[in-house]
Enzyme design. Structure first.
Site, PDB file in Angstrom:
ATOM      1  CB  SER A 146      32.020  29.295  10.323  1.00 31.86           C
ATOM      2  OG  SER A 146      30.797  29.569  10.967  1.00 31.86           O
ATOM      3  CE1 TYR A 159      30.457  23.778  10.226  1.00 28.78           C
ATOM      4  CE2 TYR A 159      29.923  25.659  11.609  1.00 28.78           C
ATOM      5  CZ  TYR A 159      30.139  25.118  10.353  1.00 28.78           C
ATOM      6  OH  TYR A 159      30.047  25.908   9.234  1.00 28.78           O
TER       7      TYR A 159
HETATM    8  P1  NAI Z   1      26.417  22.559   1.815  1.00 23.03           P
HETATM    9  O1  NAI Z   1      26.064  21.420   2.662  1.00 23.03           O
HETATM   10  O2  NAI Z   1      25.428  23.067   0.828  1.00 23.03           O
HETATM   11  O3  NAI Z   1      27.781  22.273   1.032  1.00 23.03           O
HETATM   12  C1  NAI Z   1      28.843  21.519   1.580  1.00 23.03           C
HETATM   13  C2  NAI Z   1      29.412  20.644   0.479  1.00 23.03           C
HETATM   14  O4  NAI Z   1      30.546  19.943   0.976  1.00 23.03           O
HETATM   15  C3  NAI Z   1      28.388  19.602  -0.001  1.00 23.03           C
HETATM   16  O5  NAI Z   1      28.223  19.677  -1.393  1.00 23.03           O
HETATM   17  C4  NAI Z   1      29.007  18.280   0.442  1.00 23.03           C
HETATM   18  O6  NAI Z   1      28.738  17.203  -0.426  1.00 23.03           O
HETATM   19  C5  NAI Z   1      30.490  18.628   0.455  1.00 23.03           C
HETATM   20  N1  NAI Z   1      31.223  17.678   1.284  1.00 23.03           N
HETATM   21  C6  NAI Z   1      30.894  17.213   2.517  1.00 23.03           C
HETATM   22  N2  NAI Z   1      31.784  16.304   2.933  1.00 23.03           N
HETATM   23  C7  NAI Z   1      32.707  16.185   1.936  1.00 23.03           C
HETATM   24  C8  NAI Z   1      33.869  15.392   1.772  1.00 23.03           C
HETATM   25  N3  NAI Z   1      34.265  14.523   2.711  1.00 23.03           N
HETATM   26  N4  NAI Z   1      34.585  15.528   0.626  1.00 23.03           N
HETATM   27  C9  NAI Z   1      34.181  16.396  -0.328  1.00 23.03           C
HETATM   28  N5  NAI Z   1      33.094  17.165  -0.235  1.00 23.03           N
HETATM   29  C10 NAI Z   1      32.361  17.059   0.890  1.00 23.03           C
HETATM   30  O7  NAI Z   1      26.787  23.743   2.799  1.00 23.03           O
HETATM   31  P2  NAI Z   1      27.413  25.186   2.524  1.00 23.03           P
HETATM   32  O8  NAI Z   1      26.693  26.097   3.404  1.00 23.03           O
HETATM   33  O9  NAI Z   1      27.537  25.479   1.096  1.00 23.03           O
HETATM   34  O10 NAI Z   1      28.876  24.973   3.163  1.00 23.03           O
HETATM   35  C11 NAI Z   1      30.090  25.285   2.512  1.00 23.03           C
HETATM   36  C12 NAI Z   1      31.105  25.672   3.555  1.00 23.03           C
HETATM   37  O11 NAI Z   1      30.686  26.878   4.177  1.00 23.03           O
HETATM   38  C13 NAI Z   1      31.284  24.644   4.672  1.00 23.03           C
HETATM   39  O12 NAI Z   1      32.657  24.522   4.987  1.00 23.03           O
HETATM   40  C14 NAI Z   1      30.520  25.278   5.818  1.00 23.03           C
HETATM   41  O13 NAI Z   1      30.995  24.825   7.062  1.00 23.03           O
HETATM   42  C15 NAI Z   1      30.785  26.741   5.586  1.00 23.03           C
HETATM   43  N6  NAI Z   1      29.860  27.666   6.205  1.00 23.03           N
HETATM   44  C16 NAI Z   1      28.521  27.581   5.965  1.00 23.03           C
HETATM   45  C17 NAI Z   1      27.649  28.445   6.572  1.00 23.03           C
HETATM   46  C18 NAI Z   1      26.171  28.354   6.373  1.00 23.03           C
HETATM   47  O14 NAI Z   1      25.436  28.942   7.148  1.00 23.03           O
HETATM   48  N7  NAI Z   1      25.669  27.659   5.362  1.00 23.03           N
HETATM   49  C19 NAI Z   1      28.126  29.511   7.464  1.00 23.03           C
HETATM   50  C20 NAI Z   1      29.563  29.516   7.638  1.00 23.03           C
HETATM   51  C21 NAI Z   1      30.376  28.631   7.027  1.00 23.03           C
END
Ligand code: NAI
Length: 260
Positions: A146, A159
């Site tokens: 990120s 985070y």
């Molecule tokens: P999201 O919340 O839509 O997706 C995250 C996914 O990870 C969810 O489907 C969730 O069920 C899964 N997850 C959570 N804990 C878990 C575990 N213990 N085992 C397996 N799966 C698990 O959010 P998003 O935005 O798609 O996030 C994806 C990645 O991108 C994350 O690592 C986040 O930190 C990163 N990110 C997101 C940004 C944003 O603004 N949305 C910006 C920069 C990075």
């Protein structure tokens, strides 16, 4: 789910994607399938996984796998090998934002949970993927860090610590992987339109989440959040042979955020 990808750079490749039913994971899976890959979708919710896999047809398999559990990471990689006898690509993307709170108001248990999912989860994923890719003659791993891995964010100390930490994991994995033709990189998005940002907005200003978003936008020169597909496009590039000289790198997709 099909769209018109310009290329099929991932033809024949097999990829594991964690956090696959979330915003960025889902867009990445769709992009990978469009580009000819077969995908193992790993996440926590069986119904969401099964629905997503059904949309991709025979190109997808799914597994409920908590990334904080060693055995479940092992099972996810094993599924790829059982189903398609190979694995070429890992996208270690599962993550949580944790509670928005000042450091002195954040419970140690909340800190530990964010580190467990975002850092231990990536470590355990790497520990399973690296030997599997080595045995297959090489491959590519992309970790979702990120812009919070490159600078601080008030209220999100756990985070930001976690997203800095995975850059360290990535760099060490890149060095360990290089002799085996394994490339490892991070993508570093600024806010992207997913559930996670809606949660952070609500956590930052429970009375006015839209106001929180307006404030976040002031820090992004392009004056908008990213779209999940824009991050997926970068992950697809890094996972493909077009990125054959890219390893150990930090790739921002941030609307100019880190330029300022
Ligand atoms: P999201 O919340 O839509 O997706 C995250 C996914 O990870 C969810 O489907 C969730 O069920 C899964 N997850 C959570 N804990 C878990 C575990 N213990 N085992 C397996 N799966 C698990 O959010 P998003 O935005 O798609 O996030 C994806 C990645 O991108 C994350 O690592 C986040 O930190 C990163 N990110 C997101 C940004 C944003 O603004 N949305 C910006 C920069 C990075």
């Amino acid at each position: 789910m099909a769209s018109n990808a310009a290329t099929r750079r991932l033809d024949g490749a097999v990829a594991l994607i964690t956090g696959a039913t979330g915003g960025i994971g889902r867009a990445t899976a769709a992009r990978f399938v469009d580009e000819g890959a077969r995908v193992v979708l790993a996440d926590l919710d069986a119904e969401a996984l099964s629905d997503l896999a059904a949309a991709f047809g025979p190109s997808a398999a799914w597994i409920c796998a908590d990334v904080t559990e060693e055995e479940q990471n092992r099972a996810a990689v094993a599924l790829a090998l059982e189903r398609w006898s190979r694995i070429d690509i890992g996208v270690l993307n599962a993550g949580i934002e944790g509670r928005v709170a000042a450091i002195d108001e954040l419970a140690p248990a909340d800190f530990d949970r964010v580190i467990a999912v975002n850092v231990r989860g990536v470590f355990l994923g790497l520990a399973q993927l690296l030997p599997a890719l080595r045995r297959g003659g090489g491959g590519a791993i992309t970790i979702t860090s990120s812009t919070a891995g490159l600078r601080g964010a008030a209220g999100l100390a756990a985070y930001t610590a976690s997203k800095h930490a995975v850059i360290g994991l990535m760099k060490s994995a890149a060095l360990e992987g290089a002799p085996h033709n394994i490339r490892v990189n991070t993508v570093n998005p600024a806010p992207v339109e997913t559930r996670m940002m809606r949660s952070i907005e609500a956590g930052a200003r429970p009375d006015d989440p839209d106001g929180a978003k307006t404030k976040f936008l002031t820090g992004i020169p392009l004056k908008r959040y990213g779209r999940p597909e824009e991050i997926a496009a970068l992950i697809a590039f890094l996972s493909s042979d077009e990125a054959s000289f890219c390893t150990g790198g930090i790739y921002t997709a941030d609307g100019g955020t880190m330029a300022g």
